[in-house]
Every structure is written in C-alpha cells, then in structure tokens.
Motif scaffolding. Sequence first.
Motif, PDB file in Angstrom:
ATOM      1  N   GLY A  44     -76.998 -13.229  -8.465  1.00 27.38           N
ATOM      2  CA  GLY A  44     -77.657 -13.152  -9.793  1.00 27.38           C
ATOM      3  C   GLY A  44     -77.207 -12.286 -10.910  1.00 27.38           C
ATOM      4  N   TRP A  45     -77.964 -12.184 -11.987  1.00 27.08           N
ATOM      5  CA  TRP A  45     -77.483 -11.414 -13.107  1.00 27.08           C
ATOM      6  C   TRP A  45     -78.659 -10.620 -13.841  1.00 27.08           C
ATOM      7  CZ3 TRP A  45     -78.329 -16.460 -13.158  1.00 27.08           C
ATOM      8  CH2 TRP A  45     -79.170 -16.950 -14.301  1.00 27.08           C
ATOM      9  N   ASP A  46     -78.340  -9.862 -14.577  1.00 25.00           N
ATOM     10  CA  ASP A  46     -79.236  -9.061 -15.151  1.00 25.00           C
ATOM     11  C   ASP A  46     -78.622  -8.403 -16.643  1.00 25.00           C
ATOM     12  OD1 ASP A  46     -81.505  -7.854 -16.048  1.00 25.00           O
ATOM     13  OD2 ASP A  46     -81.648  -6.433 -14.490  1.00 25.00           O
ATOM     14  N   TYR A  47     -78.456  -7.227 -17.044  1.00 26.65           N
ATOM     15  CA  TYR A  47     -77.933  -6.784 -18.203  1.00 26.65           C
ATOM     16  C   TYR A  47     -76.441  -7.226 -18.481  1.00 26.65           C
ATOM     17  CZ  TYR A  47     -82.106  -4.171 -18.738  1.00 26.65           C
ATOM     18  OH  TYR A  47     -83.447  -3.619 -18.835  1.00 26.65           O
ATOM     19  N   ILE A  48     -76.018  -7.101 -19.565  1.00 30.38           N
ATOM     20  CA  ILE A  48     -74.507  -7.394 -19.940  1.00 30.38           C
ATOM     21  C   ILE A  48     -74.407  -6.475 -21.301  1.00 30.38           C
ATOM     22  CG2 ILE A  48     -75.419  -9.540 -21.796  1.00 30.38           C
ATOM     23  CD1 ILE A  48     -72.482 -10.538 -21.235  1.00 30.38           C
ATOM     24  N   THR A  49     -73.214  -5.850 -20.995  1.00 34.30           N
ATOM     25  CA  THR A  49     -72.575  -4.873 -22.046  1.00 34.30           C
ATOM     26  C   THR A  49     -71.477  -5.194 -22.676  1.00 34.30           C
ATOM     27  OG1 THR A  49     -73.563  -2.984 -20.916  1.00 34.30           O
ATOM     28  CG2 THR A  49     -72.010  -2.464 -22.140  1.00 34.30           C
ATOM     29  N   VAL A  50     -71.424  -5.255 -23.988  1.00 39.02           N
ATOM     30  CA  VAL A  50     -70.145  -5.610 -24.856  1.00 39.02           C
ATOM     31  C   VAL A  50     -69.493  -4.558 -25.581  1.00 39.02           C
ATOM     32  CG1 VAL A  50     -69.139  -7.246 -26.377  1.00 39.02           C
ATOM     33  CG2 VAL A  50     -71.196  -7.993 -25.010  1.00 39.02           C
ATOM     34  N   ASP A  51     -68.347  -4.383 -25.309  1.00 38.44           N
ATOM     35  CA  ASP A  51     -67.500  -3.238 -26.124  1.00 38.44           C
ATOM     36  C   ASP A  51     -66.578  -3.841 -26.915  1.00 38.44           C
ATOM     37  OD1 ASP A  51     -66.540  -0.719 -27.003  1.00 38.44           O
ATOM     38  OD2 ASP A  51     -65.396  -0.256 -25.015  1.00 38.44           O
ATOM     39  N   GLY A  52     -66.824  -3.944 -28.259  1.00 39.62           N
ATOM     40  CA  GLY A  52     -65.825  -4.461 -29.116  1.00 39.62           C
ATOM     41  C   GLY A  52     -64.567  -4.014 -29.365  1.00 39.62           C
ATOM     42  N   ALA A  53     -64.882  -2.460 -29.278  1.00 37.55           N
ATOM     43  CA  ALA A  53     -63.497  -1.873 -29.521  1.00 37.55           C
ATOM     44  C   ALA A  53     -62.340  -1.833 -28.398  1.00 37.55           C
ATOM     45  CB  ALA A  53     -63.848  -0.290 -29.556  1.00 37.55           C
ATOM     46  N   SER A  54     -62.827  -1.964 -27.191  1.00 37.31           N
ATOM     47  CA  SER A  54     -62.145  -2.082 -26.289  1.00 37.31           C
ATOM     48  C   SER A  54     -61.809  -3.719 -25.676  1.00 37.31           C
ATOM     49  CB  SER A  54     -62.392  -1.612 -24.750  1.00 37.31           C
ATOM     50  OG  SER A  54     -63.440  -1.944 -24.259  1.00 37.31           O
ATOM     51  N   LYS A  55     -62.661  -4.525 -26.441  1.00 39.84           N
ATOM     52  CA  LYS A  55     -62.448  -6.122 -26.133  1.00 39.84           C
ATOM     53  C   LYS A  55     -62.910  -6.595 -24.738  1.00 39.84           C
ATOM     54  CE  LYS A  55     -59.053  -6.491 -30.111  1.00 39.84           C
ATOM     55  NZ  LYS A  55     -60.162  -6.504 -30.909  1.00 39.84           N
ATOM     56  N   ARG A  56     -63.765  -5.612 -24.430  1.00 39.56           N
ATOM     57  CA  ARG A  56     -64.345  -6.287 -23.011  1.00 39.56           C
ATOM     58  C   ARG A  56     -65.937  -6.507 -22.929  1.00 39.56           C
ATOM     59  NH1 ARG A  56     -60.940  -2.416 -18.615  1.00 39.56           N
ATOM     60  NH2 ARG A  56     -59.079  -3.275 -19.024  1.00 39.56           N
ATOM     61  N   GLY A  84     -76.763  -5.127  -6.003  1.00 36.00           N
ATOM     62  CA  GLY A  84     -77.801  -5.402  -6.762  1.00 36.00           C
ATOM     63  C   GLY A  84     -77.878  -4.800  -8.182  1.00 36.00           C
ATOM     64  N   VAL A  85     -76.527  -4.954  -8.545  1.00 33.94           N
ATOM     65  CA  VAL A  85     -76.353  -4.285 -10.046  1.00 33.94           C
ATOM     66  C   VAL A  85     -77.216  -4.831 -11.144  1.00 33.94           C
ATOM     67  CG1 VAL A  85     -74.353  -5.768 -10.420  1.00 33.94           C
ATOM     68  CG2 VAL A  85     -74.525  -3.653 -11.535  1.00 33.94           C
ATOM     69  N   HIS A  86     -77.696  -3.865 -12.091  1.00 33.79           N
ATOM     70  CA  HIS A  86     -78.707  -4.411 -12.977  1.00 33.79           C
ATOM     71  C   HIS A  86     -77.871  -4.251 -14.167  1.00 33.79           C
ATOM     72  CE1 HIS A  86     -82.524  -5.331 -11.363  1.00 33.79           C
ATOM     73  NE2 HIS A  86     -82.103  -4.158 -10.177  1.00 33.79           N
ATOM     74  N   GLY A  87     -77.332  -2.854 -14.724  1.00 33.88           N
ATOM     75  CA  GLY A  87     -76.694  -2.741 -15.912  1.00 33.88           C
ATOM     76  C   GLY A  87     -75.539  -1.803 -15.886  1.00 33.88           C
ATOM     77  N   ILE A  88     -74.869  -1.665 -17.213  1.00 34.67           N
ATOM     78  CA  ILE A  88     -73.619  -1.238 -17.066  1.00 34.67           C
ATOM     79  C   ILE A  88     -73.820  -0.304 -18.195  1.00 34.67           C
ATOM     80  CG2 ILE A  88     -71.115  -1.226 -17.265  1.00 34.67           C
ATOM     81  CD1 ILE A  88     -72.977  -4.463 -16.480  1.00 34.67           C
ATOM     82  N   ALA A  89     -73.560   0.973 -18.358  1.00 31.22           N
ATOM     83  CA  ALA A  89     -73.454   2.003 -19.476  1.00 31.22           C
ATOM     84  C   ALA A  89     -71.823   2.600 -19.595  1.00 31.22           C
ATOM     85  CB  ALA A  89     -74.375   3.227 -19.152  1.00 31.22           C
ATOM     86  N   LEU A  90     -71.373   2.707 -20.797  1.00 33.86           N
ATOM     87  CA  LEU A  90     -70.118   3.047 -21.121  1.00 33.86           C
ATOM     88  C   LEU A  90     -70.039   4.591 -22.043  1.00 33.86           C
ATOM     89  CD1 LEU A  90     -68.650  -0.134 -22.450  1.00 33.86           C
ATOM     90  CD2 LEU A  90     -68.798   0.213 -20.098  1.00 33.86           C
ATOM     91  N   ALA A  91     -69.378   5.327 -21.267  1.00 34.68           N
ATOM     92  CA  ALA A  91     -69.146   6.605 -21.847  1.00 34.68           C
ATOM     93  C   ALA A  91     -67.599   6.599 -22.433  1.00 34.68           C
ATOM     94  CB  ALA A  91     -69.365   7.859 -20.834  1.00 34.68           C
ATOM     95  N   SER A  92     -67.488   5.990 -23.364  1.00 35.77           N
ATOM     96  CA  SER A  92     -66.120   5.705 -23.875  1.00 35.77           C
ATOM     97  C   SER A  92     -65.486   6.979 -24.308  1.00 35.77           C
ATOM     98  CB  SER A  92     -66.084   4.896 -25.397  1.00 35.77           C
ATOM     99  OG  SER A  92     -66.614   3.601 -24.720  1.00 35.77           O
ATOM    100  N   ASP A  93     -65.987   8.123 -24.637  1.00 35.99           N
ATOM    101  CA  ASP A  93     -65.527   9.305 -24.961  1.00 35.99           C
ATOM    102  C   ASP A  93     -65.078  10.009 -23.862  1.00 35.99           C
ATOM    103  OD1 ASP A  93     -68.009   9.506 -24.391  1.00 35.99           O
ATOM    104  OD2 ASP A  93     -68.390  11.491 -25.419  1.00 35.99           O
TER     105      ASP A  93
END
Length: 344
Positions: A44-56, A84-93
């Motif tokens: 299954g799936w839930d959230y999707i996170t897009v990071d244009g800076a890293s192109k991922r 059962g992963v739901h979301g992905i958060a990015l702390a790019s700094d």
Amino acid sequence: MKPILKPFCMLLISMAIGTPIHLFAQKKTGFKVLNDFPIKSTGGWDYITVDGASKRIYVSHGMQVNILDVATGDSVGVIPDTKGVHGIALASDLNKGYTSNGRANTVTVFDLKTNQVLKQIAAGTNPDAIFYDEFSRKVYAFNGRSKDATVIDAASDIVVATIPLGGKPETGVSDGKGKVFVNIEDTNEEVEIDATTFKILNRWKLDGGEEPSGLAMDRKTSRLFIGCGGNKTMIVLDATNGKILGKFPIGGCDGVAFDPELKQAYASNGEGTISVIRELSADKFEFVENIPTERGARTIGIDILTHKLYLPTAQTKPVEPTADNAHPRPQQIPGTFHIVVVGK
C-alpha cells in the motif's frame, strides 16, 4: 433615445475590450498528466514527499520507502524496514530524513546522501503524518491512535515532548516562524501549537468541513488550505486568527499541496482529479478547475522548482463482501503501482 443608446453600446464594447480576460473567465492551469513512473514492488501507500533541490521523490510503499529520480523516475534507493510507513520528512539542513512507521510505532532516521538508516526512535501509537519544522529544528510525528504528537529534536534525535491533541491528528505544517498547525480529523478542528513551548495555543472549529486530512500553507499570507475529505470541501483559513475565508468543492481528498509562486492550492482526490484553488490575494480565492488524473491518486507531492505534481496510485480490482466485512477495500493488482506526473 437612439442617439443616447448608440454611444452607450460603444462604451460597453470599449470597456469589454480593455477589461482583462480573467474578469470574465478563470484562467485554467494548462496542467495535464505528463508521465508515470512505475514501481513494481507490492504494498500500500500513503504520503509522498518531493525534494526538487536534490531531485528526489520519496514514496511510502508498504514496508519500505522507494526513492526515485524526480525527472526520470529511475530508482535511486530504498529505505528498508519501515513497517506500515505513512510519511517522509526531510531535514535537509541536517542531511537527515525521517519516516513515520505506523505498524512499528517508530520513526526511522536515515542519511539523505547515502540512504543509510541511522536510528529507530520510539513514537506514539500509529505515527501517520510527519514533517520537519526548520524554525525549531524539530520533527513532528502525528500519532493516529494515541492522538498525540511525538516531537523529536533533529540535532540529537531524542524525543523532547509528547503533545496530547484531543483527537486523531492528520497532516501538519509550520509557518516557519514558530507556529505549527495540524488537522484533527475526528473533531473537525485546526490546532495551533507553539513550536518553542509545545503548548496548544488555539483550537479552531472548521465549520462546514468534515474529516480534515490534507493541509498546506501559504507562509507569505498566513493562509491554510485544508482538504476535508468527509464532505469534499476545501476550507481556506486565516492562520493568524482562525477565521474561515473560503469554502470550495473538491473531491475525496487526502492530500493538499501549495505552489507559492503560482499561488495555487491542489487537492488530490481519490476519484481521479486534482481540484485547483487559486489565491488572488490574501482574502480572495477562486476555484479554477478539476485536472483529470487516475482513480486512487489521493495523496500529492509538489516540486516547487518545476511546478510539477506527483501522485501515487495503482490499479485495483473489487473484493467480494463477507459477513465480517460488508464493504471491503479494493485489492491492488500486483505490478501496477506507479507515480502519476502532472504539469505543463
């Protein structure tokens, strides 16, 4: 009367010619489905996170996170064992990523460059939505069953607070200036949290909105765009005082994204559309259109550099009802999971 009528008609014509077209008809987005990126693994799936800076692109998918190239859809990595992963958060700094693992009641910390898992952190029960507040350098995991938020210091990866929310939380966002906002799905509220003290500052009732899920923000104008899937309504809320500024028809939405340059909010609807609401000014908004996508594409990520939208979905088949389950969810057809790419 005739001598008066003719000049009057000419005046109307000249006014019409000089009037901008957007006053007569809303300008459409010009968006359409451009591509799809297949992911052959099941789940299954839930959230999707897009990071244009890293192109991922980071895609929650069953027991893992798939990482794709934002332009080609090629696989560039996997974060394993995220049950059962739901979301992905990015702390790019800080070069760290975080996943909310609903079945494991944990948050996985991983390295953004190598994709290596760094740590597992205990969270509340069924962590669902997750995001990183760069103002306080804290990660918020919103726990659906324990009805609270686990706050993690991203520098040390230590839990520094647990905030009781008085209801089932969904998506959260930050204004980047010390305030955090989160939808409370079962009480139809928006909760405001102080990002320094972790205290609840306000609880605003979302009159006319049911089961708020998707959430995005225009930080410049302090406007929240709240997708209420229960009654298929987007509410626009003033984040400074909780005043409702607009309500618009959408679909069965589970995700909302906002483009700060185009000033457009997008609600991803399970029926197979994206509802677009345009911000004309801080207090004026308009419904633009429904962009066709694919059925089941109910969550959304945005690349604010290219203005493209990314929506996960899969083909499904109906399941026969049983005595124990009169309304079973459709079954995913193996090998059909993919990411729909929408843009100009």
